[in-house]
Write a protein that holds these residues in place. Structure first.
Motif, PDB file in Angstrom:
ATOM      1  N   GLU A  89      -2.692  10.205  -9.184  1.00  0.00           N
ATOM      2  CA  GLU A  89      -1.229  10.190  -9.254  1.00  0.00           C
ATOM      3  C   GLU A  89      -0.624  11.222  -8.304  1.00  0.00           C
ATOM      4  O   GLU A  89       0.395  10.966  -7.646  1.00  0.00           O
ATOM      5  CB  GLU A  89      -0.778  10.465 -10.691  1.00  0.00           C
ATOM      6  CG  GLU A  89      -1.118   9.339 -11.659  1.00  0.00           C
ATOM      7  CD  GLU A  89      -0.615   9.634 -13.065  1.00  0.00           C
ATOM      8  OE1 GLU A  89      -0.083  10.745 -13.279  1.00  0.00           O
ATOM      9  OE2 GLU A  89      -0.752   8.758 -13.936  1.00  0.00           O
ATOM     10  N   VAL A  92      -0.809   9.979  -4.740  1.00  0.00           N
ATOM     11  CA  VAL A  92       0.205   8.951  -4.485  1.00  0.00           C
ATOM     12  C   VAL A  92       1.586   9.577  -4.356  1.00  0.00           C
ATOM     13  O   VAL A  92       2.348   9.274  -3.441  1.00  0.00           O
ATOM     14  CB  VAL A  92       0.191   7.901  -5.612  1.00  0.00           C
ATOM     15  CG1 VAL A  92       1.382   6.951  -5.468  1.00  0.00           C
ATOM     16  CG2 VAL A  92      -1.106   7.103  -5.582  1.00  0.00           C
ATOM     17  N   THR A  93       1.924  10.475  -5.291  1.00  0.00           N
ATOM     18  CA  THR A  93       3.245  11.118  -5.283  1.00  0.00           C
ATOM     19  C   THR A  93       3.460  11.948  -4.029  1.00  0.00           C
ATOM     20  O   THR A  93       4.553  11.969  -3.451  1.00  0.00           O
ATOM     21  CB  THR A  93       3.416  12.008  -6.527  1.00  0.00           C
ATOM     22  OG1 THR A  93       3.215  11.217  -7.709  1.00  0.00           O
ATOM     23  CG2 THR A  93       4.810  12.621  -6.562  1.00  0.00           C
ATOM     24  N   ASP A  94       2.428  12.639  -3.576  1.00  0.00           N
ATOM     25  CA  ASP A  94       2.530  13.487  -2.385  1.00  0.00           C
ATOM     26  C   ASP A  94       2.503  12.691  -1.086  1.00  0.00           C
ATOM     27  O   ASP A  94       2.689  13.253  -0.003  1.00  0.00           O
ATOM     28  CB  ASP A  94       1.402  14.527  -2.362  1.00  0.00           C
ATOM     29  CG  ASP A  94       1.537  15.538  -3.493  1.00  0.00           C
ATOM     30  OD1 ASP A  94       2.630  15.615  -4.090  1.00  0.00           O
ATOM     31  OD2 ASP A  94       0.549  16.239  -3.789  1.00  0.00           O
ATOM     32  N   GLY A  95       2.232  11.394  -1.185  1.00  0.00           N
ATOM     33  CA  GLY A  95       2.200  10.564   0.008  1.00  0.00           C
ATOM     34  C   GLY A  95       0.903  10.649   0.793  1.00  0.00           C
ATOM     35  O   GLY A  95       0.842  10.206   1.944  1.00  0.00           O
ATOM     36  N   LYS A 113       4.085   4.793  -5.549  1.00  0.00           N
ATOM     37  CA  LYS A 113       5.156   5.763  -5.785  1.00  0.00           C
ATOM     38  C   LYS A 113       6.470   5.033  -6.065  1.00  0.00           C
ATOM     39  O   LYS A 113       6.856   4.882  -7.220  1.00  0.00           O
ATOM     40  CB  LYS A 113       5.306   6.691  -4.580  1.00  0.00           C
ATOM     41  CG  LYS A 113       6.329   7.796  -4.786  1.00  0.00           C
ATOM     42  CD  LYS A 113       6.411   8.701  -3.558  1.00  0.00           C
ATOM     43  CE  LYS A 113       7.440   9.809  -3.771  1.00  0.00           C
ATOM     44  NZ  LYS A 113       7.564  10.678  -2.587  1.00  0.00           N
ATOM     45  N   ASP A 114       7.156   4.564  -5.027  1.00  0.00           N
ATOM     46  CA  ASP A 114       8.393   3.825  -5.245  1.00  0.00           C
ATOM     47  C   ASP A 114       8.211   2.330  -4.985  1.00  0.00           C
ATOM     48  O   ASP A 114       9.024   1.520  -5.406  1.00  0.00           O
ATOM     49  CB  ASP A 114       9.550   4.369  -4.394  1.00  0.00           C
ATOM     50  CG  ASP A 114       9.166   4.525  -2.923  1.00  0.00           C
ATOM     51  OD1 ASP A 114       8.214   3.856  -2.502  1.00  0.00           O
ATOM     52  OD2 ASP A 114       9.815   5.317  -2.225  1.00  0.00           O
ATOM     53  N   LEU A 158       4.975   4.977 -10.185  1.00  0.00           N
ATOM     54  CA  LEU A 158       5.186   6.293 -10.779  1.00  0.00           C
ATOM     55  C   LEU A 158       6.641   6.732 -10.675  1.00  0.00           C
ATOM     56  O   LEU A 158       7.179   7.367 -11.584  1.00  0.00           O
ATOM     57  CB  LEU A 158       4.287   7.333 -10.084  1.00  0.00           C
ATOM     58  CG  LEU A 158       2.776   7.086 -10.217  1.00  0.00           C
ATOM     59  CD1 LEU A 158       2.015   8.146  -9.437  1.00  0.00           C
ATOM     60  CD2 LEU A 158       2.363   7.102 -11.682  1.00  0.00           C
ATOM     61  N   LYS A 159       7.293   6.429  -9.545  1.00  0.00           N
ATOM     62  CA  LYS A 159       8.694   6.809  -9.353  1.00  0.00           C
ATOM     63  C   LYS A 159       9.455   5.627  -8.760  1.00  0.00           C
ATOM     64  O   LYS A 159       9.783   5.613  -7.583  1.00  0.00           O
ATOM     65  CB  LYS A 159       8.804   8.021  -8.425  1.00  0.00           C
ATOM     66  CG  LYS A 159       8.251   9.301  -9.021  1.00  0.00           C
ATOM     67  CD  LYS A 159       8.505  10.482  -8.095  1.00  0.00           C
ATOM     68  CE  LYS A 159       8.014  11.780  -8.713  1.00  0.00           C
ATOM     69  NZ  LYS A 159       8.276  12.940  -7.831  1.00  0.00           N
ATOM     70  N   ASP A 165      11.307   5.769   0.306  1.00  0.00           N
ATOM     71  CA  ASP A 165      11.896   7.036   0.744  1.00  0.00           C
ATOM     72  C   ASP A 165      12.342   7.008   2.193  1.00  0.00           C
ATOM     73  O   ASP A 165      13.458   7.410   2.529  1.00  0.00           O
ATOM     74  CB  ASP A 165      10.888   8.172   0.534  1.00  0.00           C
ATOM     75  CG  ASP A 165      10.726   8.520  -0.932  1.00  0.00           C
ATOM     76  OD1 ASP A 165      11.565   8.060  -1.729  1.00  0.00           O
ATOM     77  OD2 ASP A 165       9.770   9.231  -1.272  1.00  0.00           O
TER      78      ASP A 165
END
Length: 387
Positions: A89, A92-95, A113-114, A158-159, A165
């Protein structure tokens, strides 16, 4: 000389026909088209040139699925091994990875992520099915349902957000830039037009036939129509760019905000338009515009940089400040879940400010338009008696 019927309409028509023959206007429109097309196409090119997509996995089974997807599609997915789901996770969140493929009760789950690229998701689904069937087929006496057991892939974000982005950033900057360049470009043209009429003494002839306020309303109306026409052309070019780069899904998010943007644009454009005309009426020659148009430039420049580079909290505040809201609020509506009352309040504040600014601009315009011989300052113009 007899006063003309609906003189502001005639002045507006004169502004429109004059600008349509102006090479500067045509050139600025072409530049705006190029900038917007770049803002639409560049994110797609960046997304397509980042090398092989990295997929995070936590076990050997996941490695096998990703390798199968890479072999089948030829896209060359790169395996990134992580310790557990929390580590996946975070990646993924950090790219650091495009997505993560993790074991689930009924097969696998793809974490994004998105959003997750449809090609990546489809490739992993097919690979999971192929690997699962190969494994299950090695067992004897299995039913069809058992043969496909463990091959289902579900999607979790997750987001989740309205836009990726990078696309959100480009669209947000693009909307602010379109407003800034359009308002600045037309504002300077309004000021230059007024000075040219003063230098050539044409304004004295017009003022004898048309009320001075009608001259102002006609200029504001004509340039507003031209600005909106330019925006429509730019929107059409953006649509073509999105369709050409296979980003039509972005339209589902952008389209609902388009109507709001038009309202904010018109009010935000009309508010300083009268002040640009005043900047021209204060000058007596083109060289004077450098100083008389400076306040108008600052009114646009400061909110633009604020709406692009400020933090989230500052942008929220700016989205309620008149004129700045024309650049900040539409961008917020694309990237955040903004309650409908917020744009309505921002529009009400912008409308009130527009009325006040236009009324003040009209008074100054009447007092300074026929003043010749030297450049006037804003304080001096405020002190002049109305004619």
């Amino acid at each position: 000389m007899k006063t003309l019927d609906k003189p502001w309409v005639l002045i507006a028509e004169r502004e429109i026909t004059t600008k349509l023959r102006d090479k500067t206007f045509i050139g600025s429109t072409v530049v705006m088209l190029l900038i917007v097309m770049a803002a639409v196409i560049i994110p797609a090119l960046i997304a397509g040139k980042g090398g092989p997509d990295k997929i995070a996995v936590i076990d050997d089974a996941g490695v096998k699925v990703v390798q199968q997807a890479s072999t089948t599609t030829g896209d060359g997915y790169e395996v990134t091994r992580v310790a557990d789901r929390p580590a996946a996770e975070k990646a993924v969140t950090d790219g650091k990875v495009e997505a993560a493929l993790l074991p689930d009760a009924d097969g696998y789950v793809v974490l994004g992520k998105d959003r997750v690229d449809s090609g990546v998701e489809g490739a992993l689904r097919e690979a999971a099915a192929a690997v699962g069937m190969e494994t299950n087929a090695g067992k004897a006496g299995l039913s069809p349902a058992e043969l496909h057991a463990g091959t289902k892939v579900s999607l979790q974000l997750l987001k989740p957000g309205p836009l990726p982005d990078i696309v959100s950033d480009f669209v947000n900057i693009g909307l602010a830039l379109v407003f800034y360049m359009t308002a600045l470009g037309f504002g300077m043209m309004i000021a230059q037009s007024v000075v040219q009429e003063k230098e050539s003494r044409v304004v004295e002839i017009l003022a004898a036939a048309v009320p001075i306020r009608s001259l102002l309303w006609g200029k504001v109306l004509g340039n507003t129509v031209l600005a909106l026409t330019q925006i429509v052309v730019i929107a059409g070019a953006s649509l073509i760019g999105l369709l050409a780069t296979d980003q039509a899904d972005i339209l589902e998010v952008v389209a609902p905000v388009a109507g709001w943007f038009v309202v904010f644009f018109v009010l935000g454009f009309v508010a300083p338009a009268g002040l640009w005309a005043v900047a021209g009426s204060l000058a007596t020659r083109q060289e004077d515009l450098g100083s008389t148009t400076l306040p108008g430039q600052m009114i646009l420049m400061i909110p633009f940089f604020f709406s692009v580079f400020a933090g989230s909290s500052a942008k929220t505040v700016a989205s309620f400040v008149p004129i700045a809201s024309s650049m900040s609020m539409p961008g917020r509506m694309l990237t955040e879940d903004v309650p409908v009352w917020q744009p309505l309040v921002a529009i009400a504040l912008l409308l009130a400010a527009t009325v006040l600014i236009v009324r003040m601009g009209a008074r100054l315009y009447e007092r300074t338009l026929l003043q010749t011989g030297r450049r006037l300052g804003y304080r001096e113009a405020l002190a002049l008696e109305a004619k």
